[in-house]
Design a protein around this motif. Structure first.
Motif, PDB file in Angstrom:
ATOM      1  N   VAL A   1       0.797  -1.217  -0.032  1.00  0.00           N
ATOM      2  CA  VAL A   1       0.022   0.133  -0.051  1.00  0.00           C
ATOM      3  C   VAL A   1       0.744   1.355   0.064  1.00  0.00           C
ATOM      4  CG1 VAL A   1      -1.720   1.379   1.186  1.00  0.00           C
ATOM      5  CG2 VAL A   1      -1.996  -0.896   1.273  1.00  0.00           C
ATOM      6  N   ASP A   2       0.929   2.008  -0.862  1.00  0.00           N
ATOM      7  CA  ASP A   2       1.711   3.315  -1.030  1.00  0.00           C
ATOM      8  C   ASP A   2       1.019   4.528  -0.448  1.00  0.00           C
ATOM      9  OD1 ASP A   2       3.578   2.178  -2.872  1.00  0.00           O
ATOM     10  OD2 ASP A   2       2.166   2.164  -4.433  1.00  0.00           O
ATOM     11  N   GLY A   3      -0.459   4.482  -0.497  1.00  0.00           N
ATOM     12  CA  GLY A   3      -0.968   5.540   0.101  1.00  0.00           C
ATOM     13  C   GLY A   3      -2.452   5.174   0.456  1.00  0.00           C
ATOM     14  N   TRP A   4      -3.178   5.974   1.072  1.00  0.00           N
ATOM     15  CA  TRP A   4      -4.601   5.774   1.679  1.00  0.00           C
ATOM     16  C   TRP A   4      -5.466   7.051   1.719  1.00  0.00           C
ATOM     17  CZ3 TRP A   4      -6.898   6.483   6.813  1.00  0.00           C
ATOM     18  CH2 TRP A   4      -6.063   7.299   7.468  1.00  0.00           C
ATOM     19  N   ILE A   5      -6.803   6.447   1.542  1.00  0.00           N
ATOM     20  CA  ILE A   5      -7.824   7.678   1.604  1.00  0.00           C
ATOM     21  C   ILE A   5      -8.695   7.479   2.785  1.00  0.00           C
ATOM     22  CG2 ILE A   5      -9.929   8.854   0.131  1.00  0.00           C
ATOM     23  CD1 ILE A   5      -8.689   7.345  -2.247  1.00  0.00           C
ATOM     24  N   PRO A   6      -8.773   8.441   3.751  1.00  0.00           N
ATOM     25  CA  PRO A   6      -9.522   8.527   4.843  1.00  0.00           C
ATOM     26  C   PRO A   6     -10.959   9.020   4.562  1.00  0.00           C
ATOM     27  CG  PRO A   6      -7.890  10.375   5.014  1.00  0.00           C
ATOM     28  CD  PRO A   6      -7.592   9.758   3.612  1.00  0.00           C
ATOM     29  N   ALA A   7     -12.020   8.116   4.629  1.00  0.00           N
ATOM     30  CA  ALA A   7     -13.302   8.610   4.463  1.00  0.00           C
ATOM     31  C   ALA A   7     -14.139   8.004   5.584  1.00  0.00           C
ATOM     32  CB  ALA A   7     -13.643   7.778   3.058  1.00  0.00           C
ATOM     33  N   THR A   8     -13.721   8.127   6.691  1.00  0.00           N
ATOM     34  CA  THR A   8     -14.270   7.597   8.031  1.00  0.00           C
ATOM     35  C   THR A   8     -14.935   8.941   8.512  1.00  0.00           C
ATOM     36  OG1 THR A   8     -12.053   8.080   9.027  1.00  0.00           O
ATOM     37  CG2 THR A   8     -12.907   5.851   8.627  1.00  0.00           C
ATOM     38  N   MET A   9     -16.332   9.089   7.771  1.00  0.00           N
ATOM     39  CA  MET A   9     -17.100  10.279   8.256  1.00  0.00           C
ATOM     40  C   MET A   9     -17.862  10.229   9.527  1.00  0.00           C
ATOM     41  SD  MET A   9     -15.876  11.254   5.380  1.00  0.00           S
ATOM     42  CE  MET A   9     -16.754  12.848   5.316  1.00  0.00           C
ATOM     43  N   SER A  10     -18.195   9.040   9.856  1.00  0.00           N
ATOM     44  CA  SER A  10     -18.959   9.096  11.027  1.00  0.00           C
ATOM     45  C   SER A  10     -18.997   7.485  11.800  1.00  0.00           C
ATOM     46  CB  SER A  10     -20.525   9.576  11.194  1.00  0.00           C
ATOM     47  OG  SER A  10     -21.034   9.512  12.426  1.00  0.00           O
ATOM     48  N   VAL A  11     -18.509   7.309  12.915  1.00  0.00           N
ATOM     49  CA  VAL A  11     -18.424   5.920  13.441  1.00  0.00           C
ATOM     50  C   VAL A  11     -18.991   6.128  14.886  1.00  0.00           C
ATOM     51  CG1 VAL A  11     -16.817   4.804  11.816  1.00  0.00           C
ATOM     52  CG2 VAL A  11     -15.983   6.076  13.963  1.00  0.00           C
ATOM     53  N   ARG A  12     -19.284   4.934  15.401  1.00  0.00           N
ATOM     54  CA  ARG A  12     -19.378   5.052  16.858  1.00  0.00           C
ATOM     55  C   ARG A  12     -18.229   4.763  17.797  1.00  0.00           C
ATOM     56  NH1 ARG A  12     -24.623   5.996  18.640  1.00  0.00           N
ATOM     57  NH2 ARG A  12     -26.192   5.490  16.959  1.00  0.00           N
ATOM     58  N   ASP A  13     -18.357   5.625  18.835  1.00  0.00           N
ATOM     59  CA  ASP A  13     -17.242   5.159  19.904  1.00  0.00           C
ATOM     60  C   ASP A  13     -17.519   4.427  20.742  1.00  0.00           C
ATOM     61  OD1 ASP A  13     -18.881   6.469  21.579  1.00  0.00           O
ATOM     62  OD2 ASP A  13     -17.963   8.557  21.617  1.00  0.00           O
ATOM     63  N   ARG A  14     -16.553   3.905  21.605  1.00  0.00           N
ATOM     64  CA  ARG A  14     -17.004   2.992  22.728  1.00  0.00           C
ATOM     65  C   ARG A  14     -18.025   3.082  23.570  1.00  0.00           C
ATOM     66  NH1 ARG A  14     -10.552   1.987  23.615  1.00  0.00           N
ATOM     67  NH2 ARG A  14     -10.078   0.575  21.941  1.00  0.00           N
ATOM     68  N   SER A  15     -18.241   4.298  23.830  1.00  0.00           N
ATOM     69  CA  SER A  15     -19.770   4.784  24.729  1.00  0.00           C
ATOM     70  C   SER A  15     -20.972   4.811  23.989  1.00  0.00           C
ATOM     71  CB  SER A  15     -19.266   5.837  25.582  1.00  0.00           C
ATOM     72  OG  SER A  15     -19.180   7.009  24.672  1.00  0.00           O
ATOM     73  N   GLY A  16     -20.811   4.715  22.535  1.00  0.00           N
ATOM     74  CA  GLY A  16     -22.213   4.601  21.836  1.00  0.00           C
ATOM     75  C   GLY A  16     -22.463   5.859  21.343  1.00  0.00           C
ATOM     76  N   GLY A  17     -21.261   6.925  21.457  1.00  0.00           N
ATOM     77  CA  GLY A  17     -21.621   8.106  20.746  1.00  0.00           C
ATOM     78  C   GLY A  17     -21.095   8.276  19.291  1.00  0.00           C
ATOM     79  N   PHE A  18     -20.814   9.263  18.877  1.00  0.00           N
ATOM     80  CA  PHE A  18     -20.199   9.413  17.401  1.00  0.00           C
ATOM     81  C   PHE A  18     -18.811  10.005  17.404  1.00  0.00           C
ATOM     82  CE2 PHE A  18     -25.034   9.459  17.006  1.00  0.00           C
ATOM     83  CZ  PHE A  18     -24.971   8.380  15.743  1.00  0.00           C
ATOM     84  N   MET A  19     -18.217   9.510  16.572  1.00  0.00           N
ATOM     85  CA  MET A  19     -16.711  10.222  16.245  1.00  0.00           C
ATOM     86  C   MET A  19     -16.620  10.532  14.542  1.00  0.00           C
ATOM     87  SD  MET A  19     -14.161   7.306  18.350  1.00  0.00           S
ATOM     88  CE  MET A  19     -12.818   8.672  18.194  1.00  0.00           C
ATOM     89  N   THR A  20     -16.140  11.758  14.308  1.00  0.00           N
ATOM     90  CA  THR A  20     -15.992  12.165  13.000  1.00  0.00           C
ATOM     91  C   THR A  20     -14.365  12.310  12.691  1.00  0.00           C
ATOM     92  OG1 THR A  20     -15.981  14.214  13.385  1.00  0.00           O
ATOM     93  CG2 THR A  20     -18.121  13.395  13.309  1.00  0.00           C
ATOM     94  N   MET A  21     -14.247  12.892  11.394  1.00  0.00           N
ATOM     95  CA  MET A  21     -12.815  12.955  11.225  1.00  0.00           C
ATOM     96  C   MET A  21     -11.860  13.588  12.226  1.00  0.00           C
ATOM     97  SD  MET A  21     -11.323  11.435   8.217  1.00  0.00           S
ATOM     98  CE  MET A  21     -12.477  11.317   6.959  1.00  0.00           C
ATOM     99  N   ALA A  22     -12.282  14.802  12.499  1.00  0.00           N
ATOM    100  CA  ALA A  22     -11.497  15.384  13.617  1.00  0.00           C
ATOM    101  C   ALA A  22     -10.971  14.517  14.570  1.00  0.00           C
ATOM    102  CB  ALA A  22     -12.337  16.646  14.019  1.00  0.00           C
ATOM    103  N   ASP A  23     -11.991  13.475  15.137  1.00  0.00           N
ATOM    104  CA  ASP A  23     -11.678  12.847  16.315  1.00  0.00           C
ATOM    105  C   ASP A  23     -10.609  11.444  15.771  1.00  0.00           C
ATOM    106  OD1 ASP A  23     -13.587  14.009  18.059  1.00  0.00           O
ATOM    107  OD2 ASP A  23     -15.079  13.193  16.765  1.00  0.00           O
ATOM    108  N   LEU A  24     -10.946  11.247  14.559  1.00  0.00           N
ATOM    109  CA  LEU A  24     -10.044   9.858  14.180  1.00  0.00           C
ATOM    110  C   LEU A  24      -8.761  10.291  13.811  1.00  0.00           C
ATOM    111  CD1 LEU A  24     -13.184   8.393  12.558  1.00  0.00           C
ATOM    112  CD2 LEU A  24     -11.979   7.635  14.723  1.00  0.00           C
ATOM    113  N   VAL A  25      -8.554  11.357  13.059  1.00  0.00           N
ATOM    114  CA  VAL A  25      -7.245  11.841  12.469  1.00  0.00           C
ATOM    115  C   VAL A  25      -6.094  11.280  13.154  1.00  0.00           C
ATOM    116  CG1 VAL A  25      -7.177  14.082  13.095  1.00  0.00           C
ATOM    117  CG2 VAL A  25      -5.871  13.373  11.101  1.00  0.00           C
ATOM    118  N   GLY A  26      -5.965  11.586  14.728  1.00  0.00           N
ATOM    119  CA  GLY A  26      -4.753  11.343  15.397  1.00  0.00           C
ATOM    120  C   GLY A  26      -4.328  10.006  15.535  1.00  0.00           C
TER     121      GLY A  26
END
Length: 343
Positions: A228-253
């Motif tokens: 894999v030479d590169g990748w495209i982050p398209a994780t727009m909204s996923v559940r966190d461990r408490s049932g809330g939502f995480m968006t790209m700003a939360d996932l980038v790090g």
């Protein structure tokens, strides 16, 4: 005196049945995400600015934000019902939708009101798919009712070519890490569609995720795969461990901590978050393009003369800090192509 009183009565009767704001040209602005969202807000602001610069007098704007990445479907349903109620009561001259969810939920309602227009910006799902559900295009693909707008072209082919310039060699594989929420699935399909007729279509690897843990499991696989030479982050909204939502700003790090490869950002706002970047759509210019189309309609041009357009403006933005972390130097040729460097 009798004639004057009769005339006054007629005027008052007409005023009594006109919708509120009838003497102003009211524009409903409906964003799919929250106010200040890095994808939606530049488009929203640019549409408003373009309309204000159009010279049309007495414009009035009413704004709505659905905050769809962080709220439940039930909450969004309630807002949509309220917006539809306002459309029916206030009868705006135009509804402008920003991104897919707002358009998907409202264009069917606006089609019931031929006297108003809907202009969209930032659609990722194909216009043809929406047209199959509620037709608004003729057989040649031109608008023949009261809906038009700007489709968000992702510049994927150009993005891949730029990555080859950066790496100074042909690509082997590029991973796409996407969320399985509606927007993530739409973007996944759009990436496939834009690259299907190019040699890069066969180089894609897809990894879907519903939760933070699934995102990180996929990220570790991508990070460990030497092909894999590169990748495209398209994780727009996923559940966190408490049932809330995480968006790209939360996932980038967390993601870039385990993937030491160039991250091909879908837009320059994601590059500001810390991804490498590359070629992407210019959100503000796409919104301004939409606003200019909207102004033409409000000035009386026929909608048949204002077809759906692809976003025309791209931007090459690169995060130098991320490239430094990746240990990638910039050639003079590459640096000369970049529109914006971020640190």
């Amino acid at each position: 005196m009798f004639k004057k009183s009769v005339l006054l009565g007629i005027v008052l009767a007409v005023l009594s049945v006109l919708p509120r704001g009838a003497f102003a040209m009211e524009i409903f602005m409906v964003g799919s995400y929250h106010q200040g969202d890095m994808c939606g807000q530049p488009q929203y602001d640019a549409v408003v600015e373009a309309l204000k610069q159009s010279g049309i007098p007495d414009l009035s704007f009413r704004g709505y934000y659905l905050d769809s990445r962080r709220r439940s479907p039930q909450e969004i349903d309630g807002d949509i019902e309220a917006i539809i109620g306002d459309i029916r009561e206030l009868k705006p001259a135009m509804v402008v939708t920003v991104d897919d969810l707002a358009f998907a939920r409202l264009y069917g309602e606006v089609l019931k009101h031929p006297s108003m227009y809907l202009v969209f910006t930032g659609l990722n799902r194909s216009v043809e798919e929406y047209n199959k559900i509620e037709p608004f295009l003729d057989r040649s693909g031109r608008p023949d009712k009261n809906v038009t707008g700007v489709f968000e072209y992702l510049f994927m082919k150009e993005q891949m070519e730029m990555l080859e310039v950066l790496l100074e060699r042909p690509l082997d594989k590029v991973a796409v890490l996407y969320s399985r929420d509606p927007v993530g699935m739409i973007i996944k399909q759009q990436i496939e569609d834009e690259l299907s007729s190019t040699p890069y279509g066969e180089k894609l690897l897809f990894f879907g995720a519903d939760s933070y843990d699934e995102v990180m499991d996929a990220a570790k696989v991508v990070g460990a795969d030497d092909t894999v030479d590169g990748w495209i982050p398209a994780t727009m909204s996923v559940r966190d461990r408490s049932g809330g939502f995480m968006t790209m700003a939360d996932l980038v790090g967390p993601m870039i901590s385990v993937i030491s490869k160039p991250d091909l950002a879908l837009n320059s706002s994601f590059t500001e978050l810390g991804f490498y970047g590359g070629v992407s759509v210019d959100f503000y210019q796409m919104g301004f393009q939409t606003g200019m189309m909207a102004a033409r309609l409000l000035k009386g041009h026929s909608i048949s003369d204002i077809p759906v357009e692809d976003a025309r403006a791209s931007i090459i933005a690169v995060n130098r800090g991320r490239l430094s972390d990746l240990g990638i130097g910039l050639s003079q040729e590459f640096a000369g192509l970049v529109d914006q460097f971020l640190d």
